[in-house]
Design a protein around this motif. Sequence first.
Motif, mmCIF file in Angstrom:
data_model
loop_
_atom_site.group_PDB
_atom_site.id
_atom_site.type_symbol
_atom_site.label_atom_id
_atom_site.label_comp_id
_atom_site.label_asym_id
_atom_site.label_seq_id
_atom_site.Cartn_x
_atom_site.Cartn_y
_atom_site.Cartn_z
ATOM 1 N N LYS A 1 6.219 -10.701 -7.130
ATOM 2 C CA LYS A 1 5.308 -10.162 -6.106
ATOM 3 C C LYS A 1 4.227 -11.190 -5.811
ATOM 4 N N SER A 2 4.643 -12.438 -5.654
ATOM 5 C CA SER A 2 3.660 -13.521 -5.570
ATOM 6 C C SER A 2 2.690 -13.372 -4.401
ATOM 7 N N GLU A 3 3.185 -12.872 -3.283
ATOM 8 C CA GLU A 3 2.312 -12.745 -2.119
ATOM 9 C C GLU A 3 1.153 -11.791 -2.434
ATOM 10 N N ALA A 4 1.505 -10.661 -3.020
ATOM 11 C CA ALA A 4 0.479 -9.666 -3.372
ATOM 12 C C ALA A 4 -0.433 -10.184 -4.478
ATOM 13 N N ALA A 5 0.145 -10.927 -5.420
ATOM 14 C CA ALA A 5 -0.649 -11.452 -6.538
ATOM 15 C C ALA A 5 -1.669 -12.478 -6.023
ATOM 16 N N ILE A 6 -1.257 -13.291 -5.053
ATOM 17 C CA ILE A 6 -2.187 -14.264 -4.463
ATOM 18 C C ILE A 6 -3.296 -13.527 -3.703
ATOM 19 N N ASN A 7 -2.919 -12.447 -3.024
ATOM 20 C CA ASN A 7 -3.941 -11.640 -2.333
ATOM 21 C C ASN A 7 -5.008 -11.171 -3.308
ATOM 22 N N LEU A 8 -4.559 -10.739 -4.500
ATOM 23 C CA LEU A 8 -5.515 -10.253 -5.511
ATOM 24 C C LEU A 8 -6.409 -11.400 -5.990
ATOM 25 N N SER B 1 8.244 -1.242 -1.093
ATOM 26 C CA SER B 1 8.841 -1.214 0.226
ATOM 27 C C SER B 1 8.467 -2.472 0.995
ATOM 28 N N ASP B 2 7.472 -3.188 0.493
ATOM 29 C CA ASP B 2 6.989 -4.373 1.179
ATOM 30 C C ASP B 2 6.443 -5.307 0.107
ATOM 31 N N LYS B 3 6.946 -6.527 0.107
ATOM 32 C CA LYS B 3 6.566 -7.446 -0.972
ATOM 33 C C LYS B 3 5.069 -7.747 -1.013
ATOM 34 N N SER B 4 4.414 -7.697 0.148
ATOM 35 C CA SER B 4 2.987 -8.002 0.140
ATOM 36 C C SER B 4 2.161 -6.770 -0.213
ATOM 37 N N ASN B 5 2.810 -5.625 -0.307
ATOM 38 C CA ASN B 5 2.075 -4.418 -0.618
ATOM 39 C C ASN B 5 2.832 -3.546 -1.624
ATOM 40 N N PRO B 6 3.012 -4.071 -2.848
ATOM 41 C CA PRO B 6 3.755 -3.314 -3.861
ATOM 42 C C PRO B 6 2.887 -2.184 -4.409
ATOM 43 N N GLU B 7 3.519 -1.300 -5.189
ATOM 44 C CA GLU B 7 2.739 -0.207 -5.780
ATOM 45 C C GLU B 7 1.815 -0.697 -6.879
ATOM 46 N N SER B 8 2.276 -1.743 -7.573
ATOM 47 C CA SER B 8 1.453 -2.209 -8.692
ATOM 48 C C SER B 8 1.608 -3.706 -8.938
ATOM 49 N N LEU B 9 0.618 -4.251 -9.635
ATOM 50 C CA LEU B 9 0.672 -5.649 -10.074
ATOM 51 C C LEU B 9 0.324 -5.662 -11.559
ATOM 52 N N VAL B 10 0.891 -6.598 -12.275
ATOM 53 C CA VAL B 10 0.622 -6.673 -13.707
ATOM 54 C C VAL B 10 -0.200 -7.940 -14.008
ATOM 55 N N LEU C 1 14.880 0.964 -3.247
ATOM 56 C CA LEU C 1 13.437 0.963 -2.985
ATOM 57 C C LEU C 1 12.708 1.850 -3.978
ATOM 58 N N ALA C 2 13.334 2.990 -4.310
ATOM 59 C CA ALA C 2 12.687 3.923 -5.238
ATOM 60 C C ALA C 2 12.527 3.297 -6.612
ATOM 61 N N ILE C 3 13.583 2.602 -7.093
ATOM 62 C CA ILE C 3 13.445 2.054 -8.444
ATOM 63 C C ILE C 3 12.566 0.818 -8.509
ATOM 64 N N THR C 4 12.533 0.070 -7.442
ATOM 65 C CA THR C 4 11.635 -1.093 -7.492
ATOM 66 C C THR C 4 10.217 -0.689 -7.111
ATOM 67 N N GLY C 5 10.098 0.503 -6.498
ATOM 68 C CA GLY C 5 8.780 0.991 -6.118
ATOM 69 C C GLY C 5 8.126 0.069 -5.123
ATOM 70 N N THR D 1 -6.869 -0.984 -1.680
ATOM 71 C CA THR D 1 -5.521 -1.359 -1.231
ATOM 72 C C THR D 1 -4.421 -0.366 -1.630
ATOM 73 N N GLY D 2 -4.739 0.503 -2.587
ATOM 74 C CA GLY D 2 -3.720 1.425 -3.085
ATOM 75 C C GLY D 2 -2.825 0.782 -4.140
ATOM 76 N N ILE D 3 -3.032 -0.515 -4.388
ATOM 77 C CA ILE D 3 -2.192 -1.211 -5.382
ATOM 78 C C ILE D 3 -2.780 -1.015 -6.784
ATOM 79 N N LYS D 4 -1.964 -0.453 -7.657
ATOM 80 C CA LYS D 4 -2.423 -0.223 -9.025
ATOM 81 C C LYS D 4 -2.337 -1.523 -9.830
ATOM 82 N N ILE D 5 -3.331 -1.760 -10.669
ATOM 83 C CA ILE D 5 -3.271 -2.968 -11.502
ATOM 84 C C ILE D 5 -3.030 -2.546 -12.944
ATOM 85 N N VAL D 6 -1.939 -3.034 -13.494
ATOM 86 C CA VAL D 6 -1.626 -2.744 -14.896
ATOM 87 C C VAL D 6 -2.097 -3.931 -15.720
ATOM 88 N N LEU D 7 -2.958 -3.647 -16.720
ATOM 89 C CA LEU D 7 -3.540 -4.724 -17.537
ATOM 90 C C LEU D 7 -2.832 -4.818 -18.874
#
Length: 340
Positions: free
Chosen positions: A268-275, A26-35, A20-24, A56-62
């Motif tokens: 992280k498709s679920e989170a990406a669709i949310n975005l 804990s929940d596929k719909s709420n990852p730490e970041s999206l690219v 969990l630590a390396i993938t960052g 949401t707390g989700i960081k977006i890396v551009l």
Amino acid sequence: MISRVKLRIMQKLLLISFLLAITGCSDKSNPESLVVYTSRQPQLIEPLFEQYTKETGIKIVLLSGDAQQLLERINSEGETTAADLFITVDAGVLWQAAEKGILAQVDSELLDRRIPNYLRDPDNQWFGLSKRLRTIVVNDIGLIESPETYEDLSSEKWKNRLCLRTSQKVYNQSLIASLISNIGEDQAIKVVRGWVNNLSTKVFSSDTLALKAVQAGQCDATIVNSYYLGRLLVDDEGTNLNLVWANQGSTGVHVNISGGGLVRYSKKSEAAINLLEWLTSEWAQEKYAYLNLEYPVVQGTKIHPILESWGSFKEDDLNAKLLGALQRDAVLLARKTNYD
Ligand code: FE
């Protein structure tokens, strides 16, 4: 003493927490970041993603860059790509992304409901996020009669009075594609040939340069995306320029889009669709369009006062997919008519 069974359980728990630590995640719909890989200018999209992170707390890396290079990059990275979403401008580019097979089908009731049919892929691989209207702008000083259609600008009346941006820009390829679809190839050739005959100067490398030429009286009319005129007006320039909504008595003004899609390889498709869905929310739609003086895709969204001053208009509701599908034909047509 710890029993063997307990030890094994502890080892397993340790392993899970390490993973969990390396993938960052804990929940596929709420990852730490999206690219997000994007060809949209960073300053037009960063404020939106900052807000999303706040909510949401989700960081977006551009990763910003040229659309073609980003497409190639996702294609060559394949399964190893970090990209979750691809956001770009022009229907032709979105169509290419789908053709290359880098986008996934997204079944979202929300996106289907909020975005009109003609502004999204019939196979749900990409979705329009803003509308970009390519229309006629004239210098109103001493102009007796204004052109009303793209076709008008090909008539003798406009000889040596027209300025155009190069046909190498995808915006013009999409416009020509819409002509091919609406009036057929033979008529489209006549129109574009007429434009070329009416040019008062060499083609320009940008819409802004074409507008400035009209403003300076080098020509009386041009065809540009309306937000370029908007930018001049925001800076109190371009006040002698008038916007004309093209083809109001027939097909309606040509509509292009900026938009995006889910990258097929995203983990992280679920989170990406949310975005993606969030980008069609009321707040995001207003901001997304407002920042570049574009039109929102979701009906009822508040628009910039400059856009309000241009009034309402009829849009060409040709599906944006066709603009991509006919892009090759449009390029060939431009070559055939010597439109540089
Ligand atoms: Fe542009």
